[in-house]
Scaffold this motif. Sequence first.
Motif, PDB file in Angstrom:
ATOM      1  N   UNK A  45     -80.161  45.949 -53.987  1.00  0.00           N
ATOM      2  CA  UNK A  45     -79.859  45.003 -55.209  1.00  0.00           C
ATOM      3  C   UNK A  45     -80.665  46.012 -56.377  1.00  0.00           C
ATOM      4  N   UNK A  46     -81.539  46.738 -55.992  1.00  0.00           N
ATOM      5  CA  UNK A  46     -82.272  47.475 -57.182  1.00  0.00           C
ATOM      6  C   UNK A  46     -81.724  48.667 -57.595  1.00  0.00           C
ATOM      7  N   UNK A  47     -80.580  49.082 -56.822  1.00  0.00           N
ATOM      8  CA  UNK A  47     -79.660  50.302 -57.213  1.00  0.00           C
ATOM      9  C   UNK A  47     -79.049  50.035 -58.632  1.00  0.00           C
ATOM     10  N   UNK A  48     -78.776  48.749 -59.015  1.00  0.00           N
ATOM     11  CA  UNK A  48     -78.028  48.758 -59.972  1.00  0.00           C
ATOM     12  C   UNK A  48     -78.901  48.919 -61.218  1.00  0.00           C
ATOM     13  N   UNK A  49     -80.263  49.042 -61.372  1.00  0.00           N
ATOM     14  CA  UNK A  49     -81.070  49.145 -62.245  1.00  0.00           C
ATOM     15  C   UNK A  49     -81.625  50.685 -62.257  1.00  0.00           C
ATOM     16  N   UNK A  50     -81.406  51.180 -61.153  1.00  0.00           N
ATOM     17  CA  UNK A  50     -82.207  52.612 -61.223  1.00  0.00           C
ATOM     18  C   UNK A  50     -81.402  53.536 -62.094  1.00  0.00           C
ATOM     19  N   UNK A  51     -82.282  54.360 -62.677  1.00  0.00           N
ATOM     20  CA  UNK A  51     -81.778  55.423 -63.500  1.00  0.00           C
ATOM     21  C   UNK A  51     -81.271  56.643 -62.697  1.00  0.00           C
ATOM     22  N   UNK A  52     -81.972  56.728 -61.502  1.00  0.00           N
ATOM     23  CA  UNK A  52     -81.708  57.981 -60.650  1.00  0.00           C
ATOM     24  C   UNK A  52     -81.336  57.405 -59.321  1.00  0.00           C
ATOM     25  N   UNK A  53     -80.258  57.430 -58.706  1.00  0.00           N
ATOM     26  CA  UNK A  53     -80.007  57.226 -57.398  1.00  0.00           C
ATOM     27  C   UNK A  53     -79.004  58.195 -56.910  1.00  0.00           C
ATOM     28  N   UNK A  54     -78.798  58.003 -55.608  1.00  0.00           N
ATOM     29  CA  UNK A  54     -77.943  59.135 -54.802  1.00  0.00           C
ATOM     30  C   UNK A  54     -78.940  59.775 -54.035  1.00  0.00           C
ATOM     31  N   UNK A  55     -78.565  61.028 -53.473  1.00  0.00           N
ATOM     32  CA  UNK A  55     -79.102  61.914 -52.692  1.00  0.00           C
ATOM     33  C   UNK A  55     -80.389  62.584 -53.580  1.00  0.00           C
ATOM     34  N   UNK A  56     -80.465  62.755 -54.724  1.00  0.00           N
ATOM     35  CA  UNK A  56     -81.527  63.116 -55.778  1.00  0.00           C
ATOM     36  C   UNK A  56     -82.636  62.450 -55.992  1.00  0.00           C
ATOM     37  N   UNK A  57     -82.588  61.075 -55.620  1.00  0.00           N
ATOM     38  CA  UNK A  57     -83.249  60.274 -55.969  1.00  0.00           C
ATOM     39  C   UNK A  57     -84.565  60.178 -54.946  1.00  0.00           C
ATOM     40  N   UNK A  58     -85.982  60.176 -55.499  1.00  0.00           N
ATOM     41  CA  UNK A  58     -86.937  60.208 -54.709  1.00  0.00           C
ATOM     42  C   UNK A  58     -87.087  59.092 -53.939  1.00  0.00           C
ATOM     43  N   UNK A  59     -86.341  57.827 -53.861  1.00  0.00           N
ATOM     44  CA  UNK A  59     -86.479  57.100 -52.852  1.00  0.00           C
ATOM     45  C   UNK A  59     -84.990  56.624 -52.523  1.00  0.00           C
ATOM     46  N   UNK A  60     -84.585  56.571 -51.228  1.00  0.00           N
ATOM     47  CA  UNK A  60     -83.210  56.247 -50.869  1.00  0.00           C
ATOM     48  C   UNK A  60     -82.907  54.660 -50.785  1.00  0.00           C
ATOM     49  N   UNK A  61     -82.415  54.018 -51.984  1.00  0.00           N
ATOM     50  CA  UNK A  61     -82.562  52.592 -52.168  1.00  0.00           C
ATOM     51  C   UNK A  61     -81.490  52.033 -51.058  1.00  0.00           C
ATOM     52  N   UNK A  62     -80.556  52.571 -50.693  1.00  0.00           N
ATOM     53  CA  UNK A  62     -79.683  52.046 -49.464  1.00  0.00           C
ATOM     54  C   UNK A  62     -80.741  51.812 -48.249  1.00  0.00           C
ATOM     55  N   UNK A  63     -81.406  53.031 -47.899  1.00  0.00           N
ATOM     56  CA  UNK A  63     -82.436  52.609 -46.829  1.00  0.00           C
ATOM     57  C   UNK A  63     -83.233  51.625 -46.895  1.00  0.00           C
ATOM     58  N   UNK A  64     -83.666  51.695 -48.179  1.00  0.00           N
ATOM     59  CA  UNK A  64     -84.852  50.489 -48.643  1.00  0.00           C
ATOM     60  C   UNK A  64     -84.058  48.964 -48.519  1.00  0.00           C
ATOM     61  N   UNK A  65     -82.793  48.940 -49.129  1.00  0.00           N
ATOM     62  CA  UNK A  65     -82.057  47.738 -48.839  1.00  0.00           C
ATOM     63  C   UNK A  65     -81.980  47.430 -47.247  1.00  0.00           C
ATOM     64  N   UNK A  66     -81.648  48.474 -46.572  1.00  0.00           N
ATOM     65  CA  UNK A  66     -81.343  48.068 -45.217  1.00  0.00           C
ATOM     66  C   UNK A  66     -82.684  47.613 -44.484  1.00  0.00           C
ATOM     67  N   UNK A  67     -83.817  48.240 -44.940  1.00  0.00           N
ATOM     68  CA  UNK A  67     -85.103  48.057 -44.208  1.00  0.00           C
ATOM     69  C   UNK A  67     -85.580  46.605 -44.612  1.00  0.00           C
ATOM     70  N   UNK A  68     -84.957  45.990 -45.795  1.00  0.00           N
ATOM     71  CA  UNK A  68     -85.644  44.651 -46.332  1.00  0.00           C
ATOM     72  C   UNK A  68     -84.584  43.523 -46.211  1.00  0.00           C
TER      73      UNK A  68
END
Length: 120
Positions: free
Chosen positions: A5-28
């Motif tokens: 749910x944070x991905x929609x506000x992230x300026x950088x997402x995808x493989x170059x982002x410092x945090x894998x937001x998909x993994x974060x969402x899965x973990x939470x």
Amino acid sequence: MASSSLARVAGRSGPDAPIDLVQLAANTLGNRDLEVQVLHLFKSQSSSTLERLNRESDAGIRRDLVHTLKGSARAVGAERVAIVCEALEGRMRDRADADTDGLADAVEEVNAYIRDLLDS
């Protein structure tokens, strides 16, 4: 895997982002409030770990600090930090006073990304 749910506000997402937001969402389990709490905790814990690492002289404690940070990084999807920690752990087995500059840079990149995410 759940999308963050944070991905929609992230300026950088995808493989170059410092945090894998998909993994974060899965973990939470996609719980945005929990994502935010976990990110705040990581930012605080990683900064204090680096400070303690710089002050600590005991080689075993230094390795434990790096190992703990590696686990925390993986939990939030900060894979670059985890990789740097893993390499540093190896160097610390050979040399107790191994240079940690690369770790500080990786943590700062993630923490800046977290600040950007949470300020959006």
